[in-house]
Design a protein around this motif. Sequence first.
Motif, PDB file in Angstrom:
ATOM      1  N   TRP A  28      -7.172  -0.804   9.257  1.00  0.00           N
ATOM      2  CA  TRP A  28      -5.960  -0.244   8.700  1.00  0.00           C
ATOM      3  C   TRP A  28      -6.171   1.235   8.433  1.00  0.00           C
ATOM      4  N   CYS A  46      -4.019   4.223   5.930  1.00  0.00           N
ATOM      5  CA  CYS A  46      -2.893   4.396   5.023  1.00  0.00           C
ATOM      6  C   CYS A  46      -3.021   5.727   4.304  1.00  0.00           C
ATOM      7  N   THR A  47      -1.938   6.134   3.701  1.00  0.00           N
ATOM      8  CA  THR A  47      -1.949   7.324   2.866  1.00  0.00           C
ATOM      9  C   THR A  47      -1.849   6.882   1.412  1.00  0.00           C
ATOM     10  N   GLN A  95      -0.352   6.323  -1.998  1.00  0.00           N
ATOM     11  CA  GLN A  95       1.027   6.162  -2.433  1.00  0.00           C
ATOM     12  C   GLN A  95       1.265   6.616  -3.870  1.00  0.00           C
TER      13      GLN A  95
END
Length: 138
Positions: free
Chosen positions: A10, A12-13, A15
């Motif tokens: 994965w 992701c940034t 959040q």
Amino acid sequence: MYGDHLINSWACTQQVIATSSGEAELYAVTKGAAQGIGMISMSMDFGDVRTATVACDANAAIGIAHRQGLGKLRHVNVQWLLIQDSPRNKQLIIIKVPRVDKPVDAFTNILPYDTMSTHLRTMYCRLTAGWANRTLSV
């Protein structure tokens, strides 16, 4: 990885808006720990008991992860303290990784050529000279 097989990956940034770099690292370590705990659960479904290791270069995040409660952090939600239970129950190991040993820095920092090429080799990338062949199709 399970043997030579990729089970999950994965990207992701972040959040959540962090008010300090230590807090930002805590969020990242907690996210990695949650993924690691998920992998432990899946390996138990395969009949294999494992632990997970989360590597971090931030002393602040490692310190928060190994203590009990918020301490002086008053603005962190309790949900991000999930990571504090995992090292105590031996399900998760959090280790310190020196910044120079992190291959991901090849994509996020300005590094000397030798360090950059070492990191790229670690990730099975290679440096080539010249421009990539570009073909335009209309």
